[in-house]
Design a protein around this motif. Structure first.
Motif, mmCIF file in Angstrom:
data_model
loop_
_atom_site.group_PDB
_atom_site.id
_atom_site.type_symbol
_atom_site.label_atom_id
_atom_site.label_comp_id
_atom_site.label_asym_id
_atom_site.label_seq_id
_atom_site.Cartn_x
_atom_site.Cartn_y
_atom_site.Cartn_z
ATOM 1 N N HIS A 1 0.847 -1.188 0.000
ATOM 2 C CA HIS A 1 0.000 0.000 0.000
ATOM 3 C C HIS A 1 0.887 1.243 0.000
ATOM 4 N N ASP B 1 0.518 5.281 0.392
ATOM 5 C CA ASP B 1 -0.339 6.396 0.766
ATOM 6 C C ASP B 1 0.315 7.685 0.277
ATOM 7 N N SER C 1 -0.080 10.777 2.931
ATOM 8 C CA SER C 1 0.761 10.669 4.126
ATOM 9 C C SER C 1 2.220 10.408 3.792
ATOM 10 N N VAL D 1 3.709 7.584 2.969
ATOM 11 C CA VAL D 1 4.223 6.365 3.587
ATOM 12 C C VAL D 1 3.836 5.165 2.731
ATOM 13 N N ALA D 2 4.624 4.117 2.847
ATOM 14 C CA ALA D 2 4.326 2.851 2.164
ATOM 15 C C ALA D 2 4.400 1.739 3.195
ATOM 16 N N TYR D 3 3.506 0.769 3.053
ATOM 17 C CA TYR D 3 3.505 -0.336 4.005
ATOM 18 C C TYR D 3 2.970 -1.591 3.342
ATOM 19 N N THR E 1 0.762 -5.112 4.140
ATOM 20 C CA THR E 1 -0.165 -5.718 5.090
ATOM 21 C C THR E 1 0.100 -7.216 5.174
ATOM 22 N N LYS F 1 0.162 -3.870 9.738
ATOM 23 C CA LYS F 1 0.756 -2.975 8.761
ATOM 24 C C LYS F 1 2.244 -2.848 9.064
ATOM 25 N N LEU G 1 5.494 -0.906 8.069
ATOM 26 C CA LEU G 1 5.956 0.279 7.352
ATOM 27 C C LEU G 1 7.312 0.042 6.703
ATOM 28 N N LEU G 2 7.504 0.665 5.533
ATOM 29 C CA LEU G 2 8.783 0.625 4.836
ATOM 30 C C LEU G 2 9.546 1.912 5.138
ATOM 31 N N ALA G 3 10.796 1.784 5.553
ATOM 32 C CA ALA G 3 11.623 2.953 5.859
ATOM 33 C C ALA G 3 12.302 3.423 4.573
#
Length: 242
Positions: A145, A147, A150, A152-154, A156, A161, A163-165
């Motif tokens: 996903h 976003d 925001s 951000v990418a994550y 599931t 969720k 998160l990808l840094a």
């Protein structure tokens, strides 16, 4: 100056007018308020950036030639982290300037002198288009996903969720390819879309993509990002996990 429409408008959109010529700003203000929009005015680029951060407008009318910080710099700074609609206002009627505006990330381009009624109509058209696409602000490729609002990418996994840094450049690469999954993007396309402010080499793209794939691999999603030998890269939701 901050002014609210006297006309009832359920959308309640706020327009930031970044224009150093008071007469032009006043005319635009009058036409936009007549359309049922709220307005706020910035007389230079530094103030425009501050109002953008504090008020979170829905669209920006951005003059190119402004004191302190010019319109190109304002556009470039905002585009590093936001997809807010921006319409450029300028007296420059050269194709190269129009191309530059669109390349840096403007949604539209209006040349002075302009018909304020036409500008108001363009504002409405861009707002309608972006408002319809609110649900598309989250791009999905399999369990991935992205976003866009925001930033951000994550991934599931069951109900979790992860998160990808990502660095800013890695996020740009990922979001750009996610808008057209299965399409193969050449290195030059990725440079133009995501690294236009610098003069990178093809191997720079390879390095960013390699780092991005490693980070996807840390959350079990490396299989989504594929390299096509001699062509470029793509995101592939149909590929199987390796």
């Amino acid at each position: 100056m901050y002014r609210q429409s006297t006309r009832e408008d359920t959308s309640n959109f706020l327009i930031l007018i970044a224009e150093d010529e008071s007469e032009i700003a006043s005319i635009l203000d009058a036409y936009l308020v007549r359309e049922g929009l709220r307005t706020v005015h910035a007389r230079d680029g530094a103030v425009a950036l501050e109002l953008y951060k504090t008020l979170k407008p829905d669209l920006i009318l951005l003059d190119v030639k402004m004191p302190n910080v010019d319109g190109w710099s304002v556009l470039s700074q905002i585009r590093t982290h936001s997809h807010i609609p921006i319409i450029m206002l300028t007296a420059l009627d050269q194709d190269i300037d129009k191309l530059m505006a669109l390349r840096v990330g403007a949604d539209d381009y209006v040349v002075k002198p302009f018909n304020p009624a036409e500008v108001a109509a363009r504002v409405r058209a861009v707002l309608r288009r972006t408002n319809k696409n609110v649900q598309a602000e989250i791009l999905r490729i399999g369990a991935l996903h992205i976003d866009l609002q925001s930033h951000v990418a994550y991934v599931t996994r069951q109900e979790e969720k992860i998160l990808l840094a990502l660095t800013l450049t890695e996020f740009r690469f990922l979001a750009h390819m996610a808008r057209a999954p299965m399409r193969v993007f050449s290195r030059s396309e990725l440079i133009d879309a995501c690294l236009s402010e610098s003069d990178p080499l093809d191997r720079t793209v390879d390095s960013h993509v390699s780092n991005l794939r490693k980070k996807l691999g840390q959350v079990g999603a490396a299989h989504l990002l594929m390299g096509i030998r001699g062509v470029g890269y793509r995101l592939d939701a149909a590929s199987q996990q390796q």
